[in-house]
Write a protein that holds these residues in place. Sequence first.
Motif, PDB file in Angstrom:
ATOM      1  N   ALA A  33       0.905  -1.281  -0.071  1.00 30.38           N
ATOM      2  CA  ALA A  33       0.337   0.056  -0.051  1.00 30.38           C
ATOM      3  C   ALA A  33       0.296   0.796   0.146  1.00 30.38           C
ATOM      4  N   ILE A  34       0.443   2.201  -0.084  1.00 29.32           N
ATOM      5  CA  ILE A  34       0.889   4.053  -0.572  1.00 29.32           C
ATOM      6  C   ILE A  34      -0.053   4.283   0.398  1.00 29.32           C
ATOM      7  N   GLY A  35       0.634   5.233   1.238  1.00 29.30           N
ATOM      8  CA  GLY A  35       0.139   6.188   2.000  1.00 29.30           C
ATOM      9  C   GLY A  35       0.638   8.202   1.525  1.00 29.30           C
ATOM     10  N   TRP A  36      -0.259   8.391   1.859  1.00 27.38           N
ATOM     11  CA  TRP A  36       0.179   9.790   1.705  1.00 27.38           C
ATOM     12  C   TRP A  36       0.258  10.830   3.613  1.00 27.38           C
ATOM     13  N   PHE A  37       0.743  11.397   4.024  1.00 24.45           N
ATOM     14  CA  PHE A  37       1.413  11.944   5.646  1.00 24.45           C
ATOM     15  C   PHE A  37       1.172  13.696   5.275  1.00 24.45           C
ATOM     16  N   ARG A  38       1.167  14.402   6.024  1.00 23.82           N
ATOM     17  CA  ARG A  38       1.511  15.863   5.917  1.00 23.82           C
ATOM     18  C   ARG A  38       2.374  15.619   7.870  1.00 23.82           C
ATOM     19  N   GLN A  39       2.992  17.016   7.539  1.00 23.98           N
ATOM     20  CA  GLN A  39       3.552  17.006   8.235  1.00 23.98           C
ATOM     21  C   GLN A  39       3.814  19.234   8.526  1.00 23.98           C
ATOM     22  N   ALA A  40       2.773  19.935   9.326  1.00 26.82           N
ATOM     23  CA  ALA A  40       2.940  20.550   9.739  1.00 26.82           C
ATOM     24  C   ALA A  40       4.302  21.153  10.713  1.00 26.82           C
ATOM     25  N   PRO A  41       4.232  22.359  10.705  1.00 26.16           N
ATOM     26  CA  PRO A  41       5.349  23.236  11.462  1.00 26.16           C
ATOM     27  C   PRO A  41       4.514  23.151  13.138  1.00 26.16           C
ATOM     28  N   GLU A  89      -5.408  25.160   7.388  1.00 19.91           N
ATOM     29  CA  GLU A  89      -4.909  23.901   8.244  1.00 19.91           C
ATOM     30  C   GLU A  89      -4.526  22.700   7.017  1.00 19.91           C
ATOM     31  N   ASP A  90      -4.579  22.979   5.606  1.00 21.52           N
ATOM     32  CA  ASP A  90      -3.545  22.159   5.061  1.00 21.52           C
ATOM     33  C   ASP A  90      -2.376  22.289   4.447  1.00 21.52           C
ATOM     34  N   THR A  91      -2.515  23.685   5.493  1.00 24.54           N
ATOM     35  CA  THR A  91      -0.412  23.951   4.435  1.00 24.54           C
ATOM     36  C   THR A  91       0.467  23.052   6.083  1.00 24.54           C
ATOM     37  N   ALA A  92       1.078  22.125   5.172  1.00 16.60           N
ATOM     38  CA  ALA A  92       2.248  21.379   5.054  1.00 16.60           C
ATOM     39  C   ALA A  92       3.116  20.757   4.364  1.00 16.60           C
ATOM     40  N   ILE A  93       4.096  20.094   4.690  1.00 13.33           N
ATOM     41  CA  ILE A  93       4.596  19.995   3.937  1.00 13.33           C
ATOM     42  C   ILE A  93       4.269  17.782   3.781  1.00 13.33           C
ATOM     43  N   TYR A  94       4.292  17.486   2.388  1.00 15.63           N
ATOM     44  CA  TYR A  94       3.242  16.067   2.368  1.00 15.63           C
ATOM     45  C   TYR A  94       4.145  14.989   1.753  1.00 15.63           C
ATOM     46  N   TYR A  95       4.174  13.740   2.696  1.00 16.90           N
ATOM     47  CA  TYR A  95       5.132  13.232   2.170  1.00 16.90           C
ATOM     48  C   TYR A  95       4.161  12.061   1.540  1.00 16.90           C
ATOM     49  N   CYS A  96       5.155  11.475   0.826  1.00 20.18           N
ATOM     50  CA  CYS A  96       4.311   9.809   0.048  1.00 20.18           C
ATOM     51  C   CYS A  96       5.405   8.757   0.509  1.00 20.18           C
ATOM     52  N   ALA A  97       4.775   7.509   1.245  1.00 21.42           N
ATOM     53  CA  ALA A  97       5.328   6.578   2.360  1.00 21.42           C
ATOM     54  C   ALA A  97       4.860   5.230   1.703  1.00 21.42           C
ATOM     55  N   LEU A  98       5.421   4.280   1.607  1.00 24.90           N
ATOM     56  CA  LEU A  98       5.315   2.713   0.986  1.00 24.90           C
ATOM     57  C   LEU A  98       5.363   1.632   2.399  1.00 24.90           C
ATOM     58  N   SER A  99       3.751   1.252   2.517  1.00 22.11           N
ATOM     59  CA  SER A  99       3.725   0.547   3.305  1.00 22.11           C
ATOM     60  C   SER A  99       3.980  -0.771   3.779  1.00 22.11           C
TER      61      SER A  99
END
Length: 127
Positions: A33-41, A89-99
Motif C-alpha cells: 500500500a501507499i500512504g500520504w502523510f503531512r507535517q505542519a510546522p 490548516e492544510d498547509t504542511a509538507i506532504y509525503y508519500c510512503a510505502l507501507s
Amino acid sequence: QLQLVESGGGLVQPGGSLGLSCVASGITLDTYAIGWFRQAPGKEREGFSCIDSSGRSTTYGDPVNGRVAISIDASKRTVYLQMNNLKREDTAIYYCALSKFSTCRFGSSPSTDFSSWGQGTQVTVSS
C-alpha cells in the motif's frame, strides 16, 4: 534502489485545488500500500490517506475526508492525490510512503507501518 518522489506542491488560495503525485522507482505498486502523510510546522507527521496494493481500497482521515481523492496508475508507478477545497490548516509538507503491508493501516507512529518515504513537497494555503 527504492525511491519515492513527490511533486505538485505549491501555493494555493483557500478553497482552491491542488494535485500531488508520488512516483515510485525500484518497486512495483502492486505489492504494498501507499500512504500520504503531512507535517505542519510544530506538529507531528500524520497519515491521512492510503491506497492498498490492489488499488481498490482507499482510506481517508477525518481532517480531509470528502476533500481529497487518492488514485493509482500502476503502469506509471504513480500515486496521485487530488485535494480540493483547501484550507489554511492544510498547509504542511506532504509525503508519500510505502507501507510494510498490502493493506492500509496507520499505527501509533508513521514508522510503525510505513518503511520508505519521499522527500516531501510543500503545500501552502494562503491568500
